[in-house]
Design an enzyme around this catalytic site. Sequence first.
Site, PDB file in Angstrom:
ATOM      1  N   LYS A  33       0.859  -1.185   0.000  1.00 42.39           N
ATOM      2  CA  LYS A  33       0.000   0.000   0.000  1.00 42.39           C
ATOM      3  C   LYS A  33       0.888   1.225   0.000  1.00 42.39           C
ATOM      4  CE  LYS A  33      -3.039   2.147   3.431  1.00 42.39           C
ATOM      5  NZ  LYS A  33      -4.169   1.929   4.324  1.00 42.39           N
TER       6      LYS A  33
HETATM    7  C1  5RP Z   1      -1.685   4.717   7.693  1.00 45.89           C
HETATM    8  C2  5RP Z   1      -2.561   3.589   7.416  1.00 45.89           C
HETATM    9  C3  5RP Z   1      -3.901   3.622   7.987  1.00 45.89           C
HETATM   10  O1  5RP Z   1      -4.206   2.326   8.190  1.00 45.89           O
HETATM   11  C4  5RP Z   1      -5.001   4.031   7.125  1.00 45.89           C
HETATM   12  O2  5RP Z   1      -4.971   3.176   6.017  1.00 45.89           O
HETATM   13  C5  5RP Z   1      -5.032   5.376   6.629  1.00 45.89           C
HETATM   14  O3  5RP Z   1      -6.123   5.519   5.740  1.00 45.89           O
HETATM   15  P1  5RP Z   1      -6.466   6.905   5.086  1.00 45.89           P
HETATM   16  O4  5RP Z   1      -5.158   7.641   4.963  1.00 45.89           O
HETATM   17  O5  5RP Z   1      -7.077   6.612   3.750  1.00 45.89           O
HETATM   18  O6  5RP Z   1      -7.431   7.591   5.995  1.00 45.89           O
HETATM   19  O7  5RP Z   1      -2.212   2.657   6.778  1.00 45.89           O
HETATM   20  O8  5RP Z   1      -0.526   4.584   6.932  1.00 45.89           O
END
Ligand code: 5RP
Length: 299
Positions: free
Chosen positions: A202
């Site tokens: 991710k």
């Molecule tokens: C931070 C993360 C958190 O789990 C989350 O995914 C953040 O989600 P968003 O930025 O879309 O609110 O991985 O690195």
Amino acid sequence: MPEQDFTEKKNFYEDIPQRNSAFFLKGAGAYDWGMQNRLARIFNPESGKTVMLAIDHGYFQGPTTGLERIDINILPLVPYTDALFCTRGILRSVIPAATRTPTVLRATGGPSILKELSNEQLAMDLEDAVRLNTCGVGVQVFVGGEFETQTIHNMTRLVDAGYKVGLPVLGVTAVGKDMARDAKYFRLATRICAELGAQMVKTYYVPQGFETVTAGCPVPIVMAGGKKLPELEALTMAYRAVQEGAAGVDMGRNIFQSESPVAMLQAVRKVVHEAMKPELALEFFKTLISESNKPGAQA
Ligand code: 5RP
């Protein structure tokens, strides 16, 4: 005793070779069946893409805006996501076990927002992840951060443990406050995650060179959402990320902090799974809102 089968009229289709059917997801051809199957539950086997909903923010920042009451605000979204990215605490306490939605569980943690965030440790045993019937686990990797090596070791230990039970690992590239968020950095961070075994990564979208980040990473990349943007900007970012090679998104605040989270999640699905243009997806979003506001519409 079953009856004996003496018939001579069996059909073995000798002229039709048996096909191998590895899941077509990037990098997944050599994984064991269980891991491919779990990935195929996260990534829709028709589009090859995923719309994950990230609601794990509480693991380091407590009750984030929009996540104060997950039972009230988030449960209505769960049927619309391909996979729910959450902590085991929220899963056990709030998410109904009868859900058909796959999960990916946050498996690292430690510091709160009051401390150095990169000082994370493993926060979950994969025996518990299997007990919870999850489809994957997520680990924060702080390339360039103060505790870079520790977080990479967290990931490699999870990858080893994951192979024992067929659980894929999502490496989450976390960027420190003072670090550049550009394609050069994300090429480095995502590639390190994949080289060291993460089966999915991710990372954040960057307007310049994102296609080089996805092309250089041998496993699927899902786009992280980041801070709340106006809906059209968030839809445009998701559209571009997928057009530039991402295998989907894992978005949180841009969905659950939207004026209408259910409508926004469905609009993001259109962009990711059907390549709907962002402007059209915004119209779709608005239509869903006006339909839900009509008298007699379900809340
Ligand atoms: C931070 C993360 C958190 O789990 C989350 O995914 C953040 O989600 P968003 O930025 O879309 O609110 O991985 O690195």
